[in-house]
Structure formats: C-alpha cells, structure tokens
Design a protein around this motif. Sequence first.
Motif, PDB file in Angstrom:
ATOM      1  N   GLU A   6       8.498  -0.191   0.585  1.00 13.43           N
ATOM      2  CA  GLU A   6       7.245   0.782   0.225  1.00 13.43           C
ATOM      3  C   GLU A   6       7.283   2.059   0.882  1.00 13.43           C
ATOM      4  O   GLU A   6       6.841   3.029   0.877  1.00 13.43           O
ATOM      5  CB  GLU A   6       5.982  -0.137   0.191  1.00 13.43           C
ATOM      6  N   ASN A  50      -0.998  -5.543   2.772  1.00 12.53           N
ATOM      7  CA  ASN A  50      -0.175  -4.278   3.041  1.00 12.53           C
ATOM      8  C   ASN A  50       1.292  -4.873   2.834  1.00 12.53           C
ATOM      9  O   ASN A  50       1.530  -6.148   3.064  1.00 12.53           O
ATOM     10  CB  ASN A  50      -0.428  -3.659   4.182  1.00 12.53           C
ATOM     11  N   ASN A  60       3.266   1.390  -1.652  1.00 13.58           N
ATOM     12  CA  ASN A  60       2.542   0.021  -2.185  1.00 13.58           C
ATOM     13  C   ASN A  60       2.215   0.072  -3.517  1.00 13.58           C
ATOM     14  O   ASN A  60       1.615  -0.889  -4.135  1.00 13.58           O
ATOM     15  CB  ASN A  60       1.162  -0.193  -1.333  1.00 13.58           C
TER      16      ASN A  60
END
Length: 255
Positions: free
Chosen positions: A145, A136, A151
């Motif tokens: 993000e 992540n 992402n």
Amino acid sequence: MQSPRKYKRVVVKVGASLFATEASKLDTGLVNKIAKQISDLIKQGKEVVVVSSGAIALGMSILKLASRPKRLEYLQAAAAIGQHELMHVYKLALNKYRLNCAQLLLTWDDFLGVRYANAKHTLNTLLKLNCVPIINENDTVATEEIKFGDNDRLSALVSILVGADLLIILSDVEGLLDKNKKIIRQVDKITGEIKSLACSTNKKICVGGMVTKIEAARIAVEGGVPCVITNGRKNRIISQLTNNPFCQGTIFLPR
Ligand code: GLU
C-alpha cells in the motif's frame, strides 16, 4: 439492491489526502467529524470499521518533511513514527463520544489461511464490544500500500473479510468523472472504458489515486460488497451514505 436500513455493517476508508493541507501541516480535524458520525451510526445500531491511512503523512509532519521520501525504508520509518500519533488522534476524537478504538495492523498475507480466520474473529468481537477497529497496513513489514495503494485495496479486502454491507472510500475527489469531468453516479460493470477514466493523484504526500480506487471497487463488488467513492470533506458524508449510498459520489454495484 438492499433497502437503506440494511446497510448495517460499514467499512469506511479514510485516505491520506484528507489529512493534507499545506506542506508539513496536517488537518486532523476531519477525524473529529468522522468520530461524531461514527457515534451517531453506532447509536442507530450500525457497525463501523475504519481503514485509515495517514501514518506516513503524520510521520512526515513530525519529521517536518515537505515531500514524501523516495526511499522505501524512510517511508516505513515515517509510518512507524506516525502510526501511534494517528491512533492518538482517533482515540481522542472517539473518546469524546465514549467510544473505544482498537488498532489492527494487517498485511495482505493476513488475508490467507488461519490468519484470515483470526483477524475475522477479532474484528467481530471488537464490533460486539462497540469498539471501533482502526485498520492500517503494517508498514514495517509490508509495502504494497505504501508503493501504490494508499490502503484502497486493503479496505476492499477488509470489507469482504467482515462481510460488510457497504464500503465507503473517502478521498479528496467527488467520485469517478467522465471525459467531460461530469461525475458518474453509478457503475454496474467495471469495463475497460471505466478503468481508462482513472487519473493519477498528487504524489507529494500520498499515493493511490483513482486507479487503485477502481481496483478496490472491483475487489469489493466481486466479493458482493457495494462500494462508494466520494469526497470525505463533505458534511455528514458517512451518515448520508449509510442511509442512501446513491446520494453522493460514484457507487459501484455488485452484479
Ligand atoms: N499505510 C500508509 C499510511 O498510513 C498508506 C498511505 C500512504 O502510503 O501514504 O500512511
């Protein structure tokens, strides 16, 4: 184009929208289905890297927030609360198949210089150990993000970093739709017309949408990695796509 058996190393991006059901309730059951498919793929000798959103969505659920906070520091705090829960969900799901997972929190700066090499060596070692890397963005220190990516672009950078044979972006849409709402099966070149087909997403829980997905596809194909955008709720979608990436969703091909 590569033959099906060549899709050995696969990056799967799991979008935050896939965790969303009603406000403040989360569907983490999908992770169990993903874990089963990852286990099947590893048994076939394939390697899977997961890039998963969901930290903010889980944090929101824990904090009982019905809609996404506006202020960045609250989003970052929600991510910090949700990230370890997210890993817990993956850990429980993968452990059922005797698989270990590893957490990697990356920022865009990590794709430069010595950090790039370090991340690459760690990922390659984890894959050798049959461990499933779950990546992540490190939301405490980076916000690219959170602001507009979900992402998508991170997953494209990761697919190039690990030299993936395929990037699968799982979302809640079937793929890229044309003006008549018909799915476009194959994109050989990302033109202005293709970009103009992107529409925005439901911003209540997550960011991203087709704009950043097409941008991610562009990054991936320019790095030589084919990319499929498809609906992650479909049955056995990852298994099907690693056998034949043309079978579902929209595939973007490297030139
Ligand atoms: N890193 C974020 C997360 O895991 C990306 C997705 C978002 O901003 O909602 O939640």
